[in-house]
Design an enzyme around this catalytic site. Structure first.
Site, PDB file in Angstrom:
ATOM      1  CD  GLU A 149     -15.543 -70.805  62.492  1.00  0.00           C
ATOM      2  OE1 GLU A 149     -14.637 -70.023  62.830  1.00  0.00           O
ATOM      3  OE2 GLU A 149     -16.198 -71.471  63.316  1.00  0.00           O
ATOM      4  CB  ILE A 165     -19.596 -66.550  55.497  1.00  0.00           C
ATOM      5  CG1 ILE A 165     -20.431 -65.288  55.649  1.00  0.00           C
ATOM      6  CG2 ILE A 165     -20.472 -67.787  55.368  1.00  0.00           C
ATOM      7  CD1 ILE A 165     -21.128 -64.908  54.345  1.00  0.00           C
ATOM      8  CG  HIS A 222     -25.231 -66.657  66.958  1.00  0.00           C
ATOM      9  ND1 HIS A 222     -24.119 -65.988  67.387  1.00  0.00           N
ATOM     10  CD2 HIS A 222     -24.959 -67.979  67.156  1.00  0.00           C
ATOM     11  CE1 HIS A 222     -23.221 -66.860  67.842  1.00  0.00           C
ATOM     12  NE2 HIS A 222     -23.710 -68.070  67.705  1.00  0.00           N
TER      13      HIS A 222
END
Lengths: 326, 336
Positions: free
Chosen positions: A58, A85, A128
């Site tokens: 990521e 992120i 999540h």
């Protein structure tokens, strides 16, 4: 006009932009098979050069997006899970968002971050279920969070065509909702909010999936004689201040209804702006309905306890009028 | 000098190395006089790497630099007038005084940016290589990084992606043997960082980064190959920095390196050894090299003069250049 899913509106918008502009490429994890469904079938149309699956990297893929953008492409990066992120934090806030400024305006970084399922969907627990946009707002990154399929299609166009990094948060609770969406490509300007329902007694600033919830609450309150105005900023940064000021000046009351953390969150920022700019127009204290400052717990009972919902909003609105001094 | 090189190339390599050295010596002087605000990370001792690698590049090839980036930018064709102006925080600086030493960027000369975060420029360089491949351009990308950065997660991610996508990028590890005070003898269990290339599935090589000709000859071969095959390469150049991690480090008295060690590397100074060999082999004369030295001293003086005469930015310019597509209301200033 067609009635289509939010997810379909996003997909259609992206497809159109890719057809219009050969520099638009998509970079992300599992986008060829499309776990989320946004890019389903794109690989057959655009091929592997423009639909770029990455290894699980990521932070690295975020840097790749920046490098590609400052070298002439217009990448759209898909983050499958909003918490990714955090992995990419340096590359987002310290690289992508700062490069243009640090270069004295020499570099241009037209990249779009598609945060494809933000927020708590139910039972996904602590890693999540976040809505991490305040971290990006804090860095000065342009951020939009469309609340309807119509807004999603139009705002994504503006995000992709913008010459700076733009984060697009798609609330997970909206992906399966439907709305009217024109077939042709259109755009909704960044920085323009919308009054989703006009009212006279109180302004509710609602974001993302909570716009829908606020509209339901507003309807329930009509029978009690309370007229609620629902303001949807659509763009969290830059915020449409003028429209917000106009609304607050009209109603004199403000509740911010936002599904991110409370401390230094989006609601805190809106409260501060109104306290600074419209204090004399307020008839009662500003209140915030946000998440509790804890990770989202797994158990359904605890989960709903910590998240903002219609009951909490109704309670806050009624309390506001109980306390009214006019 | 066993390899045959032209006089033109020898003078070019020498000129670049001396320009890097003299630039940095002037920078140290200006930092110590507080004429340069903040601090910088000097490249002194490592000149053979930047000069050798960048001389193997075309003008339109790209590079991503590091916090110790002045040498890369000079060797890629950066103008020392605009560099000094940037370091003095003036409007004629490469980045109008907004970036300073660690953030010089100009795509016009193929510099994607120096970077203040160790290793962070490596995935950005991979992104540039991806754009080159997708746009079918005939360019190569150099990603400079250090021994310290070799242990950052994004560097690993970036190398793996470059490998799986077959990108035209050369990862140039400038192994100056210390990440601030931490020796590679402590931070690595392998002798050569280039060995890691095998783990990603591409070639790697370790060379003497104090020998500009070895750096140049290897770079030329590797750049041509990478450009032709579109496969990444990891080139490790063993080198040494003569000064501290940053300008003012000496006052901290860290003593993580011995005087003997520093003196040894000074005795194999890439500029002096190259000059001696070039003269001995009859490639050029001492006078030709002295002329270069003198012209560079003048060039540096003129550049500093240019920078000093450049205007300072207006304080309120601080609110410009944040966004390419501008909107009312951003950026917010922090007061009313």
């Amino acid at each position: 006009m067609r009635n289509i899913y939010y997810l379909k509106a996003v997909s259609e918008s992206l497809l159109n932009e890719m057809k219009i502009n050969p520099d638009v490429v998509i970079i992300g994890e599992d986008i060829r098979y499309s776990l989320r469904g946004i890019t389903k079938g794109f690989i057959d149309i655009f091929g592997p050069d423009r639909i770029i699956d990455t290894p699980i990297s990521e932070a690295g893929l975020t840097g790749v997006g920046t490098g590609a953008a400052i070298s002439g492409l217009r990448p759209v990066l898909e983050f499958q899970i909003c918490e990714f992120i955090f992995f990419a934090f340096d590359q987002l806030v310290d690289q992508a968002q700062k490069l243009r400024y640090m270069s004295g305006g020499k570099l241009k970084n037209p990249v779009t971050y598609l945060v494809a399922s933000s927020g708590a969907k139910g039972g996904m627990a602590g890693q999540h279920s976040d809505n991490p946009y305040p971290y990006l707002l804090h860095s000065g990154m342009k951020t939009v969070m469309p609340s309807t399929p119509y807004d999603a299609k139009g705002l994504l166009v503006s995000a992709i065509r913008d010459d700076d990094p733009v984060a697009v948060f798609l609330p997970v609770n909206l992906l399966g909702t439907k709305g009217d969406v024109p077939e042709e490509q259109y755009y909704i300007p960044i920085g323009k909010g919308e009054i989703k329902k006009e009212g006279d007694d109180i302004t509710v600033v609602a974001t993302g999936h909570l716009v829908k919830t606020a509209l339901e609450a507003a309807k329930e309150l009509e029978v009690k004689g309370i007229s609620v105005e629902v303001y949807d900023p659509r763009t969290l940064l830059p915020l449409d201040r003028e429209l917000l000021f106009k609304s607050v000046k009209k109603t004199g009351r403000l509740i911010i209804f936002d599904d991110s953390n409370r401390t230094c969150g989006f609601a805190a920022e809106v409260s501060a702006i109104i306290a600074e700019e419209c204090f004399e127009n307020l008839k009662s204290p500003i209140s915030r309905i946000t998440r509790a400052d804890v990770p989202v717990p797994f158990s359904a009972q605890m989960e709903s306890f910590v998240l903002p919902d219609k009951e909490k909003l109704l309670r806050a609105i009624l309390k506001n009028f109980k306390n009214k001094g006019d | 000098m066993s390899e045959k090189i032209t006089k033109e190339l020898a003078l070019e390599l020498y000129r670049k190395m001396v320009l890097c050295r003299k630039f940095e010596e002037k920078v140290v002087e200006l930092v110590n006089k507080n004429e340069i605000y903040g601090t910088t990370h000097e490249y002194i001792g490592e000149e053979a790497v930047a000069a050798g690698v960048c001389s193997a590049l075309r003008n339109d090839d790209l590079l991503a630099s590091t916090h110790r980036g002045h040498g890369h930018i000079i060797s890629k064709g950066g103008d020392v007038r605009y560099m000094f102006a940037e370091l003095l925080g003036r409007i004629d600086g490469y980045n109008k005084g907004k970036g300073g030493s660690m953030h010089i960027a100009d795509v016009g000369i193929g510099v994607l940016g120096a970077n203040g975060i160790v290793g962070a420029g490596v995935p950005i360089a991979v992104g540039a290589a991806l754009a080159i491949k997708i746009k079918k351009l005939d360019k190569a990308v150099i990603s400079f990084f250090g021994d310290g950065a070799s242990n950052q997660g994004v560097v690993h991610e970036a190398m793996n992606m470059a490998a799986v996508w077959n990108l035209p990028i050369i990862f140039v590890c400038e192994n100056n043997q210390y990440a601030v005070s931490t020796s590679v003898k402590y931070s690595l269990k392998i002798e050569n960082i280039s060995e890691r290339s095998k783990a990603y599935g591409f070639e790697g090589k370790t060379i003497d980064g104090m020998d500009v000709l070895e750096v140049y000859n290897n770079s030329k071969e590797i750049v041509d190959k990478v450009r032709y095959t579109s496969k990444p390469f990891l080139l490790e150049c063993k080198t040494y920095r003569y000064s501290g991690h940053f300008t003012a480090e000496k006052i901290l008295n860290l003593n993580y390196r011995t005087e003997d060690e520093i003196n040894y590397y000074k005795s194999i100074c890439p500029i002096l050894t190259f000059a001696a060999r070039a003269i001995e082999d009859g490639i050029c004369t001492k006078k030709e090299l002295d002329d270069i030295d003198n012209s560079i001293i003048n060039q540096i003086d003129e550049a500093v003069d240019f920078a000093r005469k450049s205007k300072s930015p207006e304080p309120s310019d601080a609110l410009n250049d944040m966004y390419a597509t501008e909107y009312v209301g951003i950026p917010q200033k922090g007061w009313v």
